[in-house]
Design an enzyme around this catalytic site. Structure first.
Site, PDB file in Angstrom:
ATOM      1  CG  ASP A 102      -1.959   1.055   0.972  1.00 54.28           C
ATOM      2  OD1 ASP A 102      -3.284   0.591   0.845  1.00 54.28           O
ATOM      3  OD2 ASP A 102      -1.973   2.130   1.621  1.00 54.28           O
ATOM      4  CE1 TYR A 107       0.688   7.671   2.668  1.00 50.73           C
ATOM      5  CE2 TYR A 107       0.729   5.483   2.310  1.00 50.73           C
ATOM      6  CZ  TYR A 107      -0.362   6.297   2.822  1.00 50.73           C
ATOM      7  OH  TYR A 107      -1.492   6.314   3.283  1.00 50.73           O
ATOM      8  CE  LYS A 137      -4.181   4.844   0.349  1.00 50.83           C
ATOM      9  NZ  LYS A 137      -2.520   3.867   1.077  1.00 50.83           N
ATOM     10  CG  HIS A 189      -4.985   9.804   0.646  1.00 48.55           C
ATOM     11  ND1 HIS A 189      -3.247   9.915   0.665  1.00 48.55           N
ATOM     12  CD2 HIS A 189      -4.814   9.622   1.942  1.00 48.55           C
ATOM     13  CE1 HIS A 189      -2.593   9.226   1.545  1.00 48.55           C
ATOM     14  NE2 HIS A 189      -3.843   8.704   2.659  1.00 48.55           N
ATOM     15  CG  LEU A 348      -8.334 -13.003  19.337  1.00 49.20           C
ATOM     16  CD1 LEU A 348      -8.663 -11.386  19.051  1.00 49.20           C
ATOM     17  CD2 LEU A 348      -7.402 -12.943  20.945  1.00 49.20           C
ATOM     18  NE  ARG A 354     -17.290 -11.120  28.082  1.00 43.31           N
ATOM     19  CZ  ARG A 354     -16.778 -10.562  29.185  1.00 43.31           C
ATOM     20  NH1 ARG A 354     -17.448  -9.196  29.004  1.00 43.31           N
ATOM     21  NH2 ARG A 354     -15.861 -10.414  29.844  1.00 43.31           N
TER      22      ARG A 354
END
Length: 388
Positions: A102, A107, A137, A189, A348, A354
């Site tokens: 990405d 950037y 982007k 973006h 998990l 929870r």
């Protein structure tokens, strides 16, 4: 097991590339960021263990293009700057097995990413660019219809001597920087425009302008039709802004890339995206500590620390696994080279999920640089349409 995670798309599984060292399930590579002092960033890579292939889950986007890996490497290293070290780190990531990257015009990482891809092909680490999934982007200064979309009827690759012809200005610069013929995914973006010419953040407040979403999105659609990008989407869009976009779009957004982590779970937005067939991609899954848009709240969360200690995992592993189990694409990054980001071969428990679901919510990236008394958004509440 995986099929229970994916919502809004059909999941497939794709073996990762072989690494030279077969001793690790997940390997780390160092990605330095430069400021006054050198800091080290660490990224996850899935490799091979004892000759058994470990697979990275993928999701088919609504555009029907090739599947997107659900674990990817983000290249937003602040302060933004290209470097030879960045290129070498990305190349090492490809060699280790990473297949989604990405980037963004902002950037300054498009050029070193493109160089790393070209070198990976030359060295035989990958057979072709087609093995990778590349996202970039559109920055706010190019978020104007006339800058995004001229009528491209010729080669996709930009060269300076082609300036006499009409071009898709912003995306052509991106494919030139990347040395690629196409992107897999191109995102708006931010839902903001700024005066053309500046690639910086924060930007002068007087440069902020309302985005003409209709003309910009039509240009994005034309990019996809012309083959410049296989899919199009958005980043930092609220539910309300997605509703507006869907009401005018001929090609709906395939992805919404937003902040997601246990302290900002985005349940309302995720449910909307699932219902509309929009894949959520999670940035800042660890809170982006050390960046101008991040906070240390995630890494200091006692609930996650307790779960990690009881489970024998790191805090980062718990966070990344939680995002992964939501069905989101994870753009993984950590600033601790000691962490072994192993998230694919365990789950998990319901009780752990929870506890995470009950963590008080607070948004880390408020986007205050886009807020101004004289701009299109007078407050963070307006920018996010009250979804904060």
């Amino acid at each position: 097991m995986w099929s229970g995670y994916v919502r809004g798309g059909a999941a497939t599984r794709q073996p990762c590339a072989a690494a030279k060292d077969n001793n690790y399930l997940l390997s780390l590579f160092l990605f330095p960021r430069f400021c006054e002092a050198l800091m080290v960033a660490v990224f996850v890579c899935v490799c091979i263990h004892n000759d058994d292939m470990v697979t990275i889950p993928e999701v088919m986007l609504s555009s029907g293009a090739k599947p997107m890996p659900l674990i990817g490497l983000g290249t937003a290293v602040y302060p933004f700057a290209a470097s030879e070290t960045m290129r070498a780190a990305i190349l090492r990531a490809i060699e280790l097995g990473y297949r989604q990257f990405d980037t963004a015009a902002l950037y300054r990482s498009e050029e070193p990413l493109g160089e790393a891809i070209a070198e990976a092909v030359r060295s035989g680490a990958i057979e072709s660019r087609d093995e990778l999934f590349i996202t970039s982007k559109l920055w706010c200064s190019d978020a104007h219809g006339h800058l995004v979309l001229p009528a491209l009827q010729r080669t996709l690759r930009y060269h300076p001597h082609h300036a006499m012809f009409p071009f898709h200005y912003a995306l052509q610069r991106t494919v030139w920087n990347l040395q690629l013929d196409y992107l897999d995914l191109y995102l708006i973006h931010w839902p903001v425009s700024t005066k053309p010419g500046r690639y910086e953040v924060p930007m002068p407040k007087e440069d902020l302008q309302p985005i003409d979403l209709s003309s910009v999105w039509k240009a994005m659609e034309q990019c996809q039709r012309l083959g410049l990008t296989r899919s199009i989407g958005v980043s930092n869009f609220s539910t309300k802004k997605l509703e507006t976009l869907l009401s005018i779009a001929n090609i709906p957004p395939a992805v919404n890339q937003v902040e997601v982590n246990p302290l900002w779970q985005q349940q309302k937005l995720r449910e909307f995206c699932v219902a509309k067939g929009i894949q959520v991609c999670a940035y800042s899954p660890l809170g982006a500590k050390g960046t101008m848009w991040g906070q240390d709240w995630v890494m200091n969360c006692d609930v996650i620390k307790d779960i990690a200690a009881a489970k024998g995992k790191t805090l980062a592993q718990i966070c990344l696994r939680w995002v992964h189990e939501q069905g989101d694409c994870v753009l993984a990054k950590s600033f601790n080279e000691k962490i072994l980001l192993d998230i694919l071969d365990w789950e998990l428990s319901e009780e752990e999920k929870r506890k995470i679901s009950e963590i008080p919510q607070r948004k880390g990236c408020l986007g205050l640089e886009f807020v101004s008394d004289d701009g299109p958004y007078k407050s963070a509440e307006e920018l996010w349409d009250g979804e904060i």
